[in-house]
Design a protein around this motif. Structure first.
Motif, PDB file in Angstrom:
ATOM      1  N   TRP A 284       0.733  -1.373  -0.004  1.00  0.00           N
ATOM      2  CA  TRP A 284       0.105  -0.009   0.032  1.00  0.00           C
ATOM      3  C   TRP A 284       0.873   1.292   0.087  1.00  0.00           C
ATOM      4  O   TRP A 284       1.962   1.374   0.643  1.00  0.00           O
ATOM      5  CB  TRP A 284      -1.027  -0.007   1.284  1.00  0.00           C
TER       6      TRP A 284
ATOM      7  N   THR B 229      -9.125   1.907  -0.151  1.00  0.00           N
ATOM      8  CA  THR B 229      -7.859   0.773  -0.433  1.00  0.00           C
ATOM      9  C   THR B 229      -7.786   0.364  -1.751  1.00  0.00           C
ATOM     10  O   THR B 229      -7.185   1.348  -2.731  1.00  0.00           O
ATOM     11  CB  THR B 229      -8.204  -0.508   0.297  1.00  0.00           C
ATOM     12  N   ARG B 230      -7.850  -0.766  -2.317  1.00  0.00           N
ATOM     13  CA  ARG B 230      -7.734  -1.307  -3.660  1.00  0.00           C
ATOM     14  C   ARG B 230      -8.543  -0.348  -4.778  1.00  0.00           C
ATOM     15  O   ARG B 230      -8.141  -0.505  -5.847  1.00  0.00           O
ATOM     16  CB  ARG B 230      -8.370  -2.662  -4.017  1.00  0.00           C
TER      17      ARG B 230
ATOM     18  N   TRP C  65      -5.303   3.667  -2.557  1.00  0.00           N
ATOM     19  CA  TRP C  65      -4.328   2.645  -2.563  1.00  0.00           C
ATOM     20  C   TRP C  65      -3.851   3.030  -1.131  1.00  0.00           C
ATOM     21  O   TRP C  65      -2.406   3.167  -1.077  1.00  0.00           O
ATOM     22  CB  TRP C  65      -3.459   2.894  -3.682  1.00  0.00           C
TER      23      TRP C  65
ATOM     24  N   SER D 183      -3.437   1.817   3.275  1.00  0.00           N
ATOM     25  CA  SER D 183      -3.586   0.584   3.645  1.00  0.00           C
ATOM     26  C   SER D 183      -5.049   0.415   4.445  1.00  0.00           C
ATOM     27  O   SER D 183      -5.418   1.490   5.091  1.00  0.00           O
ATOM     28  CB  SER D 183      -2.355   0.221   4.740  1.00  0.00           C
TER      29      SER D 183
ATOM     30  N   SER E 222     -10.483  -4.993   1.538  1.00  0.00           N
ATOM     31  CA  SER E 222      -9.446  -4.756   0.889  1.00  0.00           C
ATOM     32  C   SER E 222      -8.965  -5.861  -0.121  1.00  0.00           C
ATOM     33  O   SER E 222      -7.712  -5.823  -0.530  1.00  0.00           O
ATOM     34  CB  SER E 222      -8.603  -4.180   1.576  1.00  0.00           C
TER      35      SER E 222
ATOM     36  N   TYR F  31     -10.602  -9.255  -6.511  1.00  0.00           N
ATOM     37  CA  TYR F  31     -10.304  -7.936  -6.302  1.00  0.00           C
ATOM     38  C   TYR F  31     -10.558  -7.057  -7.638  1.00  0.00           C
ATOM     39  O   TYR F  31     -10.564  -5.807  -7.550  1.00  0.00           O
ATOM     40  CB  TYR F  31      -8.696  -7.646  -6.184  1.00  0.00           C
TER      41      TYR F  31
ATOM     42  N   HIS G 125      -8.851   3.126 -10.659  1.00  0.00           N
ATOM     43  CA  HIS G 125      -9.055   1.747 -10.448  1.00  0.00           C
ATOM     44  C   HIS G 125      -8.691   0.641 -11.233  1.00  0.00           C
ATOM     45  O   HIS G 125      -8.443  -0.378 -10.750  1.00  0.00           O
ATOM     46  CB  HIS G 125     -10.643   1.686 -10.117  1.00  0.00           C
TER      47      HIS G 125
ATOM     48  N   ASN H  73      -4.902   0.330 -10.221  1.00  0.00           N
ATOM     49  CA  ASN H  73      -5.020  -0.194  -8.958  1.00  0.00           C
ATOM     50  C   ASN H  73      -4.953  -1.879  -9.079  1.00  0.00           C
ATOM     51  O   ASN H  73      -4.428  -2.523  -8.337  1.00  0.00           O
ATOM     52  CB  ASN H  73      -5.857   0.482  -7.870  1.00  0.00           C
TER      53      ASN H  73
ATOM     54  N   LYS I 181      -1.919  -3.323  -9.881  1.00  0.00           N
ATOM     55  CA  LYS I 181      -1.030  -3.467  -8.748  1.00  0.00           C
ATOM     56  C   LYS I 181      -1.831  -4.502  -7.745  1.00  0.00           C
ATOM     57  O   LYS I 181      -0.964  -5.370  -7.161  1.00  0.00           O
ATOM     58  CB  LYS I 181      -1.202  -2.226  -7.816  1.00  0.00           C
ATOM     59  N   MET I 182      -2.969  -4.679  -7.560  1.00  0.00           N
ATOM     60  CA  MET I 182      -3.343  -5.978  -7.042  1.00  0.00           C
ATOM     61  C   MET I 182      -3.072  -7.270  -7.533  1.00  0.00           C
ATOM     62  O   MET I 182      -2.527  -8.176  -6.937  1.00  0.00           O
ATOM     63  CB  MET I 182      -4.909  -5.907  -6.873  1.00  0.00           C
TER      64      MET I 182
END
Ligand SMILES: Cc1cc2nc3c(=O)[nH]c(=O)nc-3n(C[C@H](O)[C@H](O)[C@H](O)COP(=O)(O)OP(=O)(O)OC[C@H]3O[C@@H](n4cnc5c(N)ncnc54)[C@H](O)[C@@H]3O)c2cc1C
Length: 505
Positions: free
Chosen positions: A323, A369-370, A374, A376, A404, A412, A480, A483, A486-487
């Motif tokens: 995060w 979060t996700r 982004w 934590s 999250s 996710y 989004h 992100n 990234k997830m």
């Protein structure tokens, strides 16, 4: 003359008389010893740092609950003794002063309580004080559930349900018989032990928002009975069909009462069973009201069996996600100033009233979060701890991990849209108009997306973006997707690390 020994019941997250097994143990101990005379001291300790740990609304709820508890105890011819200080320092001193022989309390899994209990146990052993702790904050004994699963945490709701199916839930108990005057210590009438006012704790009550959900066992029981009388509503209850943005709550708001132990979860369970058993059909878990209560049991079981459950690092069920840190964005989110009206309305409702709907929690937790910022989930959980009336150590951490996509839920790529999600149940944006009054006069077509309104419309509605209400802090459509990538990368890395740890065959 020999000093009269005392029995303490230490109230913490069990602010009630009904279905309080540990309190009954204390009372029975005093009653059995009546010919030898024992004093009963039901105590609650207010820690010096309470104002730093408990937000204003929750502090008010707590004080109201303590006042109600004191008044209910007085009906049993005893009272609540409020102690001010650090429990682990104060209680050992009182053990000597009051000649304590017996201490009862509720068994909890909240980390602060577990740590306190460890200290108290050590002192009690040295002083030969008998300690009784009772499971009464959950429907099931979560440690027995874990044992049934060979010590492993059930990671899915269905697995949890399979473990508790067939476990007989014991009846609730009532304490009605008043105690004799013999049980009153000589300082029984001392004002030093009275429940403090908010002013005594340094809070100006008149500066707080109106109290929508008053604390206390009496309120909790009334609220439970009110909902259980609506049998059809209970039997038809399906959580996904309730609304995150109705002006009045679409679910029970029993959570603050259950979290503080003003209401017994076991009583809620039996009342629900009674309604369901009397009906020809009713909804089922996970979406039914019984299913909601089982979510609570699920997270309690997970919290009891997982190290560092409220943290990412060192938590074996939590996916490690890199995060970012952005204090400005975190502040904007917490204060309802993100420029996304639905998100801001929810966060402002939370701050003002101390309760928001479960799906509203989904929206803002995903956004922080996700989904968008982004940041934590631990940061979000801290803000919720401050603002929620129903703050609960395991439910807060467990649900934040879910939202999250750090544990229990892994899709996710399913992200809540801060524009489309709220429209499903509130096309006109009435909820936004209430909690973000700057936008009250916005035409419906722009209420969820004020950045699309032409300047002339903004001026006519009396709210110019960047002046009267913030411009959006991120572009959801773009961020989004970034992100999600990234997830995906974090999931991949976690999978590789796990594979490396597995022994080669
Ligand atoms: C990010 C996040 C944080 C949360 N933090 C908390 C918290 O600190 N304390 C808390 O009590 N709940 C928490 N919840 C769970 C849930 O949102 C609330 O319990 C629920 O909204 C309370 O409203 P209610 O009493 O009207 O619920 P109802 O729908 O009427 O349900 C009845 C009871 O079931 C239990 N329950 C319902 N949903 C859940 C759930 N998802 N998980 C566990 N128990 C549930 C609660 O005790 C609730 O009072 C959180 C959810 C999210 C997404």
């Amino acid at each position: 003359m020999a000093k009269v020994p005392s029995v303490i019941h230490w109230f913490r997250l069990d602010l009630r008389i009904h279905d309080n097994l540990a309190l009954r143990n204390a009372i029975n101990e005093v009653r059995q010893a009546e010919n030898r005379k024992h004093f009963l001291r039901p105590v609650y300790v207010i820690e010096p740092d309470i104002k730093n740990k408990v937000g204003e609304n929750r502090l008010r709820f707590l004080i109201q609950s303590l006042q109600d508890l004191d008044s209910n105890l007085r009906k049993l011819n005893t009272r609540l003794f409020i102690l001010r200080g650090t429990a682990t320092e104060l209680l050992p001193k009182l053990f000597d002063k009051w000649q304590v022989k017996h201490l009862t309390s509720q068994l909890d899994i909240d980390r602060d309580i577990v740590l306190q209990d460890e200290v108290i146990d050590e002192v009690a052993e040295k002083k030969d004080i008998f300690i009784v702790r009772r499971v009464q904050h959950t429907v099931y004994d979560v440690h027995s559930v874990l044992k049934k699963n060979n010590g492993a945490v059930p990671l899915t709701y269905q697995k949890f349900l399979s473990l508790v199916t067939g476990i007989q839930v014991k009846d609730t108990i009532e304490i009605t018989k008043a105690l004799s005057d013999n049980c009153k210590p000589p300082d029984f009438d001392s004002k030093d032990y009275d429940v403090p006012s908010l002013e005594d704790l340094g809070l100006d009550e008149s500066a707080l928002n109106p109290c929508k959900y008053p604390g206390g066992e009496t309120e909790g029981l009334n609220r439970l009975n009110m909902y259980m009388a609506k049998k059809q509503w209970v039997c038809k209850f399906e959580k996904p069909n309730t609304s995150p943005n109705s002006i009045e709550p679409s679910t029970t708001v029993l959570s603050p009462y259950i979290s503080h132990g003003c209401l017994s979860a076991k009583l809620f369970y039996h009342k629900l069973k009674e309604v369901e058993n009397g009906a020809s059909t009713h909804s089922q878990p996970p979406v039914s009201l019984m299913g909601q209560l089982m979510w609570r049991e699920f997270y309690y079981t997970a919290g009891a069996g997982t190290k560092n459950f409220d943290k990412m690092v060192g938590n074996p069920v939590c996916t490690q996600i890199p995060w970012g840190k952005n204090d400005e964005h975190l502040k904007a989110w917490a204060e309802g100033q993100t420029g996304y009206p639905f998100v801001d309305a929810i966060m402002r409702q939370l701050k003002q009233e101390g309760w928001i709907h479960h799906l509203a929690r989904h929206m803002v937790a995903c956004f922080l979060t996700r989904g968008d910022l982004w940041i934590s989930w631990e940061e979000g959980a801290k803000v919720f701890e401050d603002y929620l009336l129903d703050y609960d150590w395991s439910l807060n951490a467990g649900n934040w991990m879910w939202l999250s996509a750090s544990a229990f839920f892994y899709k996710y790529f399913r992200v809540y849209s801060p524009v489309a999600f709220g429209k499903k149940t509130d096309k006109e944006g009435l909820f936004i108009r209430k909690y973000v009054p700057e936008l009250k006069k916005y035409p419906t077509e722009y209420i969820y997306e004020p950045w699309k309104a032409p300047k002339s419309v903004q001026t006519t509605a009396g709210c110019v973006l960047g002046v009267d209400y913030p411009k959006r802090i991120v572009d959801h459509d773009k961020i989004h997707k970034e992100n999600m990538q990234k997830m995906s990368a974090a999931y991949k890395l976690n999978k590789e690390k796990k594979a490396m740890k597995r022994p080669h065959t």
